[in-house]
Write a protein that holds these residues in place. Structure first.
Motif, mmCIF file in Angstrom:
data_model
loop_
_atom_site.group_PDB
_atom_site.id
_atom_site.type_symbol
_atom_site.label_atom_id
_atom_site.label_comp_id
_atom_site.label_asym_id
_atom_site.label_seq_id
_atom_site.Cartn_x
_atom_site.Cartn_y
_atom_site.Cartn_z
ATOM 1 N N LEU A 1 41.059 55.351 28.375
ATOM 2 C CA LEU A 1 41.545 53.981 28.480
ATOM 3 C C LEU A 1 42.886 53.831 27.775
ATOM 4 O O LEU A 1 43.080 54.354 26.679
ATOM 5 C CB LEU A 1 40.543 53.014 27.847
ATOM 6 N N ARG B 1 43.610 48.123 27.283
ATOM 7 C CA ARG B 1 42.178 47.829 27.384
ATOM 8 C C ARG B 1 41.577 47.424 26.038
ATOM 9 O O ARG B 1 40.383 47.183 25.946
ATOM 10 C CB ARG B 1 41.423 49.037 27.956
ATOM 11 N N ARG C 1 40.370 45.016 23.376
ATOM 12 C CA ARG C 1 39.945 43.612 23.440
ATOM 13 C C ARG C 1 39.740 43.004 22.054
ATOM 14 O O ARG C 1 39.619 41.802 21.924
ATOM 15 C CB ARG C 1 38.653 43.483 24.254
ATOM 16 N N GLU D 1 37.516 47.692 26.414
ATOM 17 C CA GLU D 1 36.815 47.331 27.641
ATOM 18 C C GLU D 1 37.135 48.345 28.735
ATOM 19 O O GLU D 1 38.300 48.545 29.100
ATOM 20 C CB GLU D 1 37.217 45.933 28.109
ATOM 21 N N CYS D 2 36.078 48.962 29.264
ATOM 22 C CA CYS D 2 36.215 49.912 30.357
ATOM 23 C C CYS D 2 36.587 49.150 31.633
ATOM 24 O O CYS D 2 36.448 47.927 31.714
ATOM 25 C CB CYS D 2 34.893 50.670 30.550
ATOM 26 N N TYR D 3 37.023 49.862 32.635
ATOM 27 C CA TYR D 3 37.392 49.253 33.913
ATOM 28 C C TYR D 3 36.207 48.561 34.579
ATOM 29 O O TYR D 3 36.382 47.620 35.341
ATOM 30 C CB TYR D 3 37.969 50.309 34.849
#
Length: 58
Positions: free
Chosen positions: A15, A19, A21, A35-37
């Protein structure tokens, strides 16, 4: 770039910094929320735990 283990993908994901957060400085170290995709949020602890300041010598 950060590597997390994503249970939704059942794989390691790479990531980018975009990404991130959340970033929290705590007594236990720096807590990073990524946060992953797919929407899964991974929590990573990094850095060193806070140590008490040495006493002041007068």
């Amino acid at each position: 770039m950060f590597v997390i283990d994503c249970p939704a993908h059942r794989a390691r994901m790479i990531l980018p910094v975009e990404r991130i957060r959340g970033l929290h400085n705590t007594d236990a170290g720096i807590l990073l929320d990524l946060e992953c995709y797919c929407g899964h949020v991974a929590h990573i602890r990094t850095g060193r735990a806070r140590t008490p300041a040495p006493p002041l010598i007068h």
